[in-house]
Design an enzyme around this catalytic site. Structure first.
Site, PDB file in Angstrom:
ATOM      1  CB  ILE A 137     -44.686 -45.509  72.174  1.00  0.00           C
ATOM      2  CG1 ILE A 137     -44.187 -44.076  71.981  1.00  0.00           C
ATOM      3  CG2 ILE A 137     -45.947 -45.743  71.365  1.00  0.00           C
ATOM      4  CD1 ILE A 137     -43.913 -43.720  70.519  1.00  0.00           C
ATOM      5  CG  ASP A 138     -42.118 -49.543  75.429  1.00  0.00           C
ATOM      6  OD1 ASP A 138     -42.916 -49.293  76.348  1.00  0.00           O
ATOM      7  OD2 ASP A 138     -42.100 -50.614  74.800  1.00  0.00           O
ATOM      8  CE  LYS A 139     -34.144 -43.655  77.674  1.00  0.00           C
ATOM      9  NZ  LYS A 139     -33.140 -44.008  78.696  1.00  0.00           N
TER      10      LYS A 139
END
Length: 303
Positions: A137-139
């Site tokens: 999942i994105d930062k």
């Protein structure tokens, strides 16, 4: 060495082979593919090719993936929120602002660094920089991730993702008031031709399907639950922008005037999968992070 094969379909005809393979295998970066080609681990129709080879229809590609190198990413003690753990898998609730895995020149402060300090047994399938990482999942997206602690578990979880049998539900706040209660977005995603740092809806992209339902409506925003059928890079962020309801706080795909939150208001709330050893279905839920919960409270009070 692990042997991997692909057959080029019409959507990838004319693409450079390094780009095509990075699209076909999400866990591979383009630079990793280029290295495989340069080291002569890639054959197209039984022949070695260069990185700028353009794919043709029905090309048969064979890749020999070398064994992972000895891990040179250092463990770092972190206060990780481990939701579940056994000998094969663990589930972690990732905070906002934390990168999942190291990249070249950026090998500290990531979830992988923390996981290495937490447990010594992580699968080695993804090599030096991404041990145990099955999906990402994105930062600045928060929430649940599953991690494989051995190669058998890793292969099982990856197969479940490919077979679309996992459960991945996200909670998000989006711009605008969505009139219908639920819908499915089926639109292919690929690299944005105008901006290589973004993804976009493109004709020759990879299939991407997001199911969503409205949980609550506000004056200018909507609380939505999105369920992933596929797992493309930035999928929910791109799909919600595509239908005119970008994720609030999204610096890449949303408007400048938005809710005050340090990153997109997107949370991986529910994660379910079959245990790689026992086959039992496991499902976990993580509450909204504090900053997103505060936003929701404000929207409810101002309604």
């Amino acid at each position: 060495m692990e042997n991997v094969t692909f057959t080029i379909d019409e959507n990838l005809v004319g693409q450079r082979i390094d780009k095509a393979l990075a699209l076909l295998e999400e866990e591979w970066s383009r630079s990793f593919v280029q290295q495989l080609i340069k080291e002569k681990h890639v054959l197209v129709n039984g022949q070695q090719v260069k990185v700028n080879y353009k794919c043709s229809a029905a090309d048969h590609i064979e890749i020999q993936v070398p064994e992972p190198e000895p891990l040179d990413v250092l463990p770092e003690e972190m206060n990780l929120e481990i939701v579940y753990e056994d000998a094969d898998v663990l589930v972690v609730n990732k905070p906002r602002g934390m990168v999942v895995h190291p990249a070249a020149g950026h090998t500290t402060g990531t979830l992988v660094n923390g996981l290495m300090a937490h447990c010594k047994d992580l699968s080695g399938i993804n090599g030096v920089l991404r041990p145990g990482i099955v999906h990402r999942i994105d930062k600045d997206t928060t929430g649940l991730l599953m991690v494989a602690k051995n190669d058998q578990a890793h292969e099982s979880l990856v197969e479940q993702l490919k077979a679309k049998t996992t459960t991945r539900k996200y909670i998000t706040i989006v711009h605008g008031v969505i009139p219908h209660n639920e819908a499915t977005i089926d639109a292919p995603i690929g690299r944005d031709k105008q901006d290589r740092q973004k993804m976009a809806i493109v004709d020759n992209g990879r299939d991407a399907v997001t199911h969503f339902k409205v949980l609550e409506r506000f004056e200018e925003y909507t609380l939505v639950e999105c369920q992933l059928e596929t797992g493309r890079t930035h999928q929910i962020r791109v799909h919600m922008k595509y239908i005119g309801h970008p994720v609030a706080g999204d610096p890449k795909y949303g408007p400048r005037r938005t809710l005050s939150i340090n990153g997109q208001a997107l949370h991986a709330a529910v994660l379910g999968f079959n245990h790689p050893k026992t086959g039992a279905y496991l499902e976990f839920e993580a509450p909204l992070p504090a900053d997103m919960g505060k936003l929701l409270d404000q929207l409810q009070k101002n309604r």
